[in-house]
Motif scaffolding. Structure first.
Motif, PDB file in Angstrom:
ATOM      1  N   SER A 104       0.829  -1.208   0.000  1.00  0.00           N
ATOM      2  CA  SER A 104       0.000   0.000   0.000  1.00  0.00           C
ATOM      3  C   SER A 104       0.862   1.256   0.000  1.00  0.00           C
ATOM      4  O   SER A 104       0.623   2.196  -0.764  1.00  0.00           O
ATOM      5  CB  SER A 104      -0.930  -0.007   1.211  1.00  0.00           C
ATOM      6  OG  SER A 104      -1.751   1.133   1.205  1.00  0.00           O
ATOM      7  N   ALA A 105       1.899   1.283   0.848  1.00  0.00           N
ATOM      8  CA  ALA A 105       2.782   2.448   0.935  1.00  0.00           C
ATOM      9  C   ALA A 105       3.573   2.631  -0.357  1.00  0.00           C
ATOM     10  O   ALA A 105       3.734   3.753  -0.851  1.00  0.00           O
ATOM     11  CB  ALA A 105       3.734   2.299   2.117  1.00  0.00           C
ATOM     12  N   ILE A 106       4.070   1.515  -0.913  1.00  0.00           N
ATOM     13  CA  ILE A 106       4.843   1.594  -2.158  1.00  0.00           C
ATOM     14  C   ILE A 106       3.958   2.066  -3.305  1.00  0.00           C
ATOM     15  O   ILE A 106       4.366   2.868  -4.147  1.00  0.00           O
ATOM     16  CB  ILE A 106       5.478   0.225  -2.481  1.00  0.00           C
ATOM     17  CG1 ILE A 106       6.511  -0.134  -1.401  1.00  0.00           C
ATOM     18  CG2 ILE A 106       6.135   0.241  -3.856  1.00  0.00           C
ATOM     19  CD1 ILE A 106       7.061  -1.536  -1.514  1.00  0.00           C
ATOM     20  N   SER A 107       2.713   1.568  -3.327  1.00  0.00           N
ATOM     21  CA  SER A 107       1.766   1.998  -4.354  1.00  0.00           C
ATOM     22  C   SER A 107       1.501   3.494  -4.267  1.00  0.00           C
ATOM     23  O   SER A 107       1.444   4.193  -5.275  1.00  0.00           O
ATOM     24  CB  SER A 107       0.456   1.217  -4.213  1.00  0.00           C
ATOM     25  OG  SER A 107      -0.526   1.717  -5.084  1.00  0.00           O
ATOM     26  N   HIS A 108       1.360   3.987  -3.032  1.00  0.00           N
ATOM     27  CA  HIS A 108       1.079   5.414  -2.823  1.00  0.00           C
ATOM     28  C   HIS A 108       2.224   6.284  -3.340  1.00  0.00           C
ATOM     29  O   HIS A 108       1.996   7.334  -3.956  1.00  0.00           O
ATOM     30  CB  HIS A 108       0.860   5.673  -1.331  1.00  0.00           C
ATOM     31  CG  HIS A 108       0.550   7.099  -1.008  1.00  0.00           C
ATOM     32  ND1 HIS A 108      -0.670   7.679  -1.249  1.00  0.00           N
ATOM     33  CD2 HIS A 108       1.332   8.076  -0.469  1.00  0.00           C
ATOM     34  CE1 HIS A 108      -0.645   8.946  -0.875  1.00  0.00           C
ATOM     35  NE2 HIS A 108       0.559   9.216  -0.398  1.00  0.00           N
ATOM     36  N   VAL A 109       3.460   5.848  -3.123  1.00  0.00           N
ATOM     37  CA  VAL A 109       4.627   6.636  -3.525  1.00  0.00           C
ATOM     38  C   VAL A 109       4.888   6.539  -5.022  1.00  0.00           C
ATOM     39  O   VAL A 109       5.252   7.524  -5.663  1.00  0.00           O
ATOM     40  CB  VAL A 109       5.874   6.185  -2.729  1.00  0.00           C
ATOM     41  CG1 VAL A 109       7.142   6.804  -3.312  1.00  0.00           C
ATOM     42  CG2 VAL A 109       5.730   6.573  -1.270  1.00  0.00           C
ATOM     43  N   THR A 110       4.703   5.351  -5.599  1.00  0.00           N
ATOM     44  CA  THR A 110       5.081   5.121  -7.000  1.00  0.00           C
ATOM     45  C   THR A 110       3.943   5.304  -7.982  1.00  0.00           C
ATOM     46  O   THR A 110       4.177   5.516  -9.180  1.00  0.00           O
ATOM     47  CB  THR A 110       5.631   3.695  -7.176  1.00  0.00           C
ATOM     48  OG1 THR A 110       4.589   2.748  -6.841  1.00  0.00           O
ATOM     49  CG2 THR A 110       6.839   3.460  -6.275  1.00  0.00           C
ATOM     50  N   GLY A 111       2.681   5.162  -7.509  1.00  0.00           N
ATOM     51  CA  GLY A 111       1.545   5.218  -8.413  1.00  0.00           C
ATOM     52  C   GLY A 111       1.262   3.897  -9.093  1.00  0.00           C
ATOM     53  O   GLY A 111       0.342   3.790  -9.905  1.00  0.00           O
ATOM     54  N   VAL A 112       2.038   2.862  -8.760  1.00  0.00           N
ATOM     55  CA  VAL A 112       1.848   1.530  -9.332  1.00  0.00           C
ATOM     56  C   VAL A 112       0.763   0.793  -8.547  1.00  0.00           C
ATOM     57  O   VAL A 112       0.654   0.954  -7.330  1.00  0.00           O
ATOM     58  CB  VAL A 112       3.178   0.727  -9.288  1.00  0.00           C
ATOM     59  CG1 VAL A 112       2.971  -0.718  -9.719  1.00  0.00           C
ATOM     60  CG2 VAL A 112       4.218   1.406 -10.172  1.00  0.00           C
ATOM     61  N   ARG A 113      -0.039  -0.020  -9.227  1.00  0.00           N
ATOM     62  CA  ARG A 113      -1.069  -0.792  -8.543  1.00  0.00           C
ATOM     63  C   ARG A 113      -0.438  -1.696  -7.485  1.00  0.00           C
ATOM     64  O   ARG A 113       0.650  -2.235  -7.687  1.00  0.00           O
ATOM     65  CB  ARG A 113      -1.846  -1.656  -9.542  1.00  0.00           C
ATOM     66  CG  ARG A 113      -2.699  -0.857 -10.508  1.00  0.00           C
ATOM     67  CD  ARG A 113      -3.376  -1.767 -11.502  1.00  0.00           C
ATOM     68  NE  ARG A 113      -4.166  -2.791 -10.829  1.00  0.00           N
ATOM     69  CZ  ARG A 113      -4.688  -3.859 -11.448  1.00  0.00           C
ATOM     70  NH1 ARG A 113      -4.457  -4.044 -12.746  1.00  0.00           N
ATOM     71  NH2 ARG A 113      -5.407  -4.736 -10.779  1.00  0.00           N
ATOM     72  N   LYS A 114      -1.172  -1.872  -6.373  1.00  0.00           N
ATOM     73  CA  LYS A 114      -0.635  -2.675  -5.269  1.00  0.00           C
ATOM     74  C   LYS A 114      -0.224  -4.069  -5.724  1.00  0.00           C
ATOM     75  O   LYS A 114       0.802  -4.596  -5.285  1.00  0.00           O
ATOM     76  CB  LYS A 114      -1.671  -2.770  -4.145  1.00  0.00           C
ATOM     77  CG  LYS A 114      -1.831  -1.497  -3.334  1.00  0.00           C
ATOM     78  CD  LYS A 114      -2.739  -1.698  -2.150  1.00  0.00           C
ATOM     79  CE  LYS A 114      -4.177  -1.883  -2.564  1.00  0.00           C
ATOM     80  NZ  LYS A 114      -5.086  -1.968  -1.404  1.00  0.00           N
ATOM     81  N   ALA A 115      -1.025  -4.660  -6.608  1.00  0.00           N
ATOM     82  CA  ALA A 115      -0.743  -6.021  -7.062  1.00  0.00           C
ATOM     83  C   ALA A 115       0.559  -6.109  -7.855  1.00  0.00           C
ATOM     84  O   ALA A 115       1.116  -7.194  -8.027  1.00  0.00           O
ATOM     85  CB  ALA A 115      -1.903  -6.539  -7.904  1.00  0.00           C
ATOM     86  N   GLU A 116       1.061  -4.962  -8.325  1.00  0.00           N
ATOM     87  CA  GLU A 116       2.254  -4.956  -9.182  1.00  0.00           C
ATOM     88  C   GLU A 116       3.491  -4.393  -8.486  1.00  0.00           C
ATOM     89  O   GLU A 116       4.575  -4.358  -9.069  1.00  0.00           O
ATOM     90  CB  GLU A 116       1.967  -4.152 -10.456  1.00  0.00           C
ATOM     91  CG  GLU A 116       0.817  -4.736 -11.283  1.00  0.00           C
ATOM     92  CD  GLU A 116       0.383  -3.812 -12.402  1.00  0.00           C
ATOM     93  OE1 GLU A 116       0.959  -2.710 -12.522  1.00  0.00           O
ATOM     94  OE2 GLU A 116      -0.545  -4.178 -13.147  1.00  0.00           O
ATOM     95  N   THR A 117       3.342  -3.940  -7.236  1.00  0.00           N
ATOM     96  CA  THR A 117       4.473  -3.293  -6.562  1.00  0.00           C
ATOM     97  C   THR A 117       5.618  -4.258  -6.267  1.00  0.00           C
ATOM     98  O   THR A 117       6.766  -3.830  -6.156  1.00  0.00           O
ATOM     99  CB  THR A 117       4.022  -2.647  -5.229  1.00  0.00           C
ATOM    100  OG1 THR A 117       3.380  -3.647  -4.412  1.00  0.00           O
ATOM    101  CG2 THR A 117       3.052  -1.510  -5.481  1.00  0.00           C
ATOM    102  N   ALA A 118       5.316  -5.557  -6.139  1.00  0.00           N
ATOM    103  CA  ALA A 118       6.371  -6.535  -5.846  1.00  0.00           C
ATOM    104  C   ALA A 118       7.413  -6.593  -6.965  1.00  0.00           C
ATOM    105  O   ALA A 118       8.546  -7.049  -6.753  1.00  0.00           O
ATOM    106  CB  ALA A 118       5.761  -7.920  -5.627  1.00  0.00           C
ATOM    107  N   GLU A 119       7.049  -6.127  -8.156  1.00  0.00           N
ATOM    108  CA  GLU A 119       7.977  -6.143  -9.291  1.00  0.00           C
ATOM    109  C   GLU A 119       9.022  -5.022  -9.193  1.00  0.00           C
ATOM    110  O   GLU A 119      10.028  -5.046  -9.911  1.00  0.00           O
ATOM    111  CB  GLU A 119       7.198  -5.997 -10.596  1.00  0.00           C
ATOM    112  CG  GLU A 119       6.200  -7.136 -10.841  1.00  0.00           C
ATOM    113  CD  GLU A 119       5.352  -6.898 -12.074  1.00  0.00           C
ATOM    114  OE1 GLU A 119       5.700  -5.997 -12.863  1.00  0.00           O
ATOM    115  OE2 GLU A 119       4.355  -7.622 -12.251  1.00  0.00           O
TER     116      GLU A 119
END
Length: 443
Positions: A219-234
């Motif tokens: 959730s935090a990474i998605s907020h900073v990057t704009g990437v969907r949560k499901a894709e932040t692991a990439e």
């Protein structure tokens, strides 16, 4: 005129149209007579220009215009009268189209490719089970919203050196990858190695492992990057953050001025009323998101499990033509599965509309638009004096973009009605989750 349909298979067909002189000549002659009455040519009185001169000067363009108009109408009428369900619109068959001699040719042949949309069986997830989420507001979420609102309405400054509650503005770049974005990085949300981000100035470049500093919080990474949560692991490996500016906001006080800014003049007058109203608003917003998740799951399931054979090669051609060169063949190939799913859902939706006789009235469109306008302007209701003004504003809005705003609102309501029909055919299992847990679910 002769129109012949040759269906190659269940999803592809060719349409041949043969126009003879008798089909278009009367219209051409009529148009030339109109020109003789209107044309202003030196040496001739108005309305006295010879038809032969008009034919010599404008005959070719008149002929082309009339044939194109007749051709378009004939093809559309044929498709409608024969109840042929096509994808998009007919495309000229470039492999069969010969050059036209407008000076001497009397008969004309035109060939079109058609993408046929086949009929299909629809079993709308009967007996299926889907999870629905009931959101429980936890204190952490309430506190986070308090903090966000205080920052949003507080006074912002740009100090020289960063502190723990500041935001860093700058460019985030993946060192061994292509990801790059301009973003705001909240220092107090960093869970590990936070000291790297404190005491920095504009121009500093910070190198860090994105997953590590946020402790793999999607959730935090998605907020900073704009990437969907499901894709932040990439987003793996080291990143660089080039600091451009430091943003520091002095938290706004919880007073009447803040209450009025958020909920409108005197809508709430105490902190207790404010918190109750905030909880009510958040609960409504989260439930709307939860409902959207359920509907998306239902759509995905239907699209995945409904067997529909599509005219794929024609579809690719039509995408290229209809987007007027804005989509390259590479882009079409890359996103083709998504385009197919969108087309399949459109076909499924239309079938449900037909089978259930679903309709949307003009009153529903106007009322839905009005409700959105009231929410946008934070007006639960309006006075009689303002009613006419608001109705005029809504009417003007719906007519804008050549009526596209009206169509968009109509389509949104229609989609909701279709999904309501589908929801009645599945078993919904309600799961209670906190707002924080809901935010961290992968959808």
């Amino acid at each position: 005129m002769n129109i012949t349909l040759n269906q190659n298979d269940t999803t592809n067909a060719n349409l041949k149209v043969v126009l003879q002189e008798a089909d278009y000549a009367p219209k051409v002659d009529e148009k030339i007579k109109e020109y003789t009455k209107k044309a202003q040519i030196k040496g001739f009185r108005p309305g006295k220009v010879p038809a032969g001169l008009i034919r010599k000067m404008y005959g070719k363009s008149i002929l082309a215009e009339e044939i194109n108009g007749l051709l378009s109408k004939s093809v559309n009428d044929y498709i409608k009268e024969n109840n042929i369900r096509i994808l998009g619109e007919p495309l000229p068959d470039e492999t069969k189209q010969n050059a036209i001699d407008w000076d001497n040719q009397k008969d004309f042949e035109f060939d079109f490719e058609l993408g046929i949309l086949p009929d299909f069986e629809l079993n709308p997830a009967a007996g299926e089970t889907l999870d629905a989420y009931k959101i429980e507001l936890d204190e952490e979420t309430i506190n986070q919203v308090h903090e966000h609102l205080q920052r949003q309405y507080g006074e912002t400054a740009n100090p020289e050196t960063s502190e723990a509650n500041d935001y860093l503005s700058g460019e985030l770049r993946q060192l061994e990858g292509e990801f790059k974005t301009t973003t705001l990085l909240p220092i107090n949300k960093i869970k590990k190695n936070q000291e790297q981000f404190i005491g920095v100035k504009a121009g500093y470049v910070i190198t860090f492992d994105l997953q590590e500093v946020f402790d793999n919080d999607a959730s935090a990474i998605s907020h900073v990057t704009g990437v969907r949560k499901a894709e932040t692991a990439e987003l793996k490996g080291n990143f660089e953050f080039a600091v451009e500016k430091i943003n520091r906001t002095a938290a706004a006080e919880f007073n009447q001025e803040l209450f009025d800014k958020i909920f409108g003049k005197d809508a709430v007058t105490t902190e207790e009323e404010f918190n109750n109203k905030l909880r009510e608003t958040l609960a409504e917003n989260y439930q709307q998101e939860a409902d959207k998740v359920l509907k998306n799951k239902l759509v995905e399931k239907l699209v995945k499990e409904t067997e529909i054979t599509l005219p794929e090669e024609f579809f690719k051609k039509w995408l290229a033509v209809s987007n007027q060169g804005k989509l390259t063949p590479e882009q079409i190939e890359e996103n083709f599965e998504q385009y197919k799913d969108e087309l399949k859902w459109s076909m499924i939706r239309n079938k449900i509309v037909e089978e259930n006789d679903i309709k949307v009235s003009n009153e529903e469109v106007v009322n839905a638009t009005k409700a959105k306008m009231f929410a946008q302007f934070n007006m639960p209701e309006i006075s009689d004096e303002l009613a006419d003004t608001m109705n005029g504003y809504i009417d003007n809005y719906l007519k804008q973009n050549n009526g596209r705003n009206y169509i968009n609102e109509y389509e949104a309501i229609l989609a909701e009605k279709v999904l309501d029909v589908l929801k009645d055919k599945v078993t919904v299992v309600e799961k209670s989750v906190t707002a924080d847990e809901f935010r961290n679910l992968s959808f």
